[in-house]
Write an enzyme that holds these catalytic residues in place. Structure first.
Site, PDB file in Angstrom:
ATOM      1  N   ALA A 162       0.837  -1.205   0.000  1.00  0.00           N
ATOM      2  CA  ALA A 162       0.000   0.000   0.000  1.00  0.00           C
ATOM      3  C   ALA A 162       0.874   1.257   0.000  1.00  0.00           C
ATOM      4  O   ALA A 162       0.592   2.226  -0.711  1.00  0.00           O
ATOM      5  CB  ALA A 162      -0.939  -0.002   1.202  1.00  0.00           C
TER       6      ALA A 162
ATOM      7  N   ARG B 173      -2.481  25.457  15.644  1.00  0.00           N
ATOM      8  CA  ARG B 173      -1.520  24.928  14.669  1.00  0.00           C
ATOM      9  C   ARG B 173      -2.144  23.789  13.871  1.00  0.00           C
ATOM     10  O   ARG B 173      -1.962  23.710  12.651  1.00  0.00           O
ATOM     11  CB  ARG B 173      -0.243  24.493  15.370  1.00  0.00           C
ATOM     12  CG  ARG B 173       0.528  25.676  15.901  1.00  0.00           C
ATOM     13  CD  ARG B 173       1.747  25.281  16.688  1.00  0.00           C
ATOM     14  NE  ARG B 173       2.408  26.492  17.168  1.00  0.00           N
ATOM     15  CZ  ARG B 173       2.985  26.597  18.350  1.00  0.00           C
ATOM     16  NH1 ARG B 173       3.016  25.573  19.169  1.00  0.00           N
ATOM     17  NH2 ARG B 173       3.549  27.727  18.701  1.00  0.00           N
TER      18      ARG B 173
ATOM     19  N   GLU C  90      -6.813  17.503  -4.157  1.00  0.00           N
ATOM     20  CA  GLU C  90      -6.199  17.622  -5.490  1.00  0.00           C
ATOM     21  C   GLU C  90      -5.815  16.252  -6.036  1.00  0.00           C
ATOM     22  O   GLU C  90      -5.978  15.993  -7.236  1.00  0.00           O
ATOM     23  CB  GLU C  90      -4.979  18.540  -5.457  1.00  0.00           C
ATOM     24  CG  GLU C  90      -4.343  18.746  -6.811  1.00  0.00           C
ATOM     25  CD  GLU C  90      -5.281  19.346  -7.841  1.00  0.00           C
ATOM     26  OE1 GLU C  90      -5.334  18.819  -8.981  1.00  0.00           O
ATOM     27  OE2 GLU C  90      -5.969  20.344  -7.536  1.00  0.00           O
TER      28      GLU C  90
ATOM     29  N   GLU D  57      -9.983  13.014 -12.989  1.00  0.00           N
ATOM     30  CA  GLU D  57      -9.652  13.465 -14.339  1.00  0.00           C
ATOM     31  C   GLU D  57      -8.966  12.363 -15.140  1.00  0.00           C
ATOM     32  O   GLU D  57      -9.248  12.189 -16.327  1.00  0.00           O
ATOM     33  CB  GLU D  57      -8.771  14.713 -14.278  1.00  0.00           C
ATOM     34  CG  GLU D  57      -9.516  15.942 -13.801  1.00  0.00           C
ATOM     35  CD  GLU D  57      -8.640  17.187 -13.726  1.00  0.00           C
ATOM     36  OE1 GLU D  57      -7.420  17.077 -13.953  1.00  0.00           O
ATOM     37  OE2 GLU D  57      -9.185  18.253 -13.441  1.00  0.00           O
TER      38      GLU D  57
END
Length: 136
Positions: A26, A68, A82, A89
């Site tokens: 993996a 933070r 993304e 895509e």
């Protein structure tokens, strides 16, 4: 589940790995995915660079561990989204080059997901910066 005419389950083409062997494979496939994104996706490279630039600033701007984390998490989320958008895509492009309304919608929705994750970065960083410099 698909059942063959003889009533038997079809064999899977994927090897059955277990334990650390599966984890190792993996990790290898994840490495290949990251490498492919770095080589082929300009948006991924830009967003990764943005994340790497913002990480040190998160430790400066955030005054508590919670702040933070709130600054870092949306940056990581942008990179994850993304990667998913790039995967969508790639699959759409693999299916065919002809224009189809559903292909366009899939790509547009992936792009919208990236947009909202970037909006979350701006919102989070803006609110924490506002709190630090103008409220406290």
């Amino acid at each position: 589940m698909v059942v063959q005419p003889d009533g038997q389950e079809p064999e899977m083409n994927k090897p059955r790995r277990r334990g650390l062997h599966r984890v190792g494979w993996a990790a290898y496939y994840s490495y290949r995915g990251i490498r492919a994104a770095l080589e082929n996706e300009a948006a991924f490279r830009q967003e990764l660079a943005l994340m790497l630039a913002l990480l040190p600033l998160a430790f400066w701007l955030g005054e508590t561990v919670e702040q933070r984390i709130l600054l870092i998490a949306p940056c990581v989320l942008v990179v994850v989204v993304e990667l998913l958008n790039s995967a969508i895509e790639a699959v759409v492009d693999r299916i065919g080059a002809e224009k189809h309304i559903l292909s366009g919608q899939a790509k547009d929705m992936g792009s919208a997901a990236v947009f909202f994750s970037l909006f979350l970065v701006v919102l989070t960083w803006g609110l924490i910066a506002w709190d630090r410099f103008f409220v406290s």
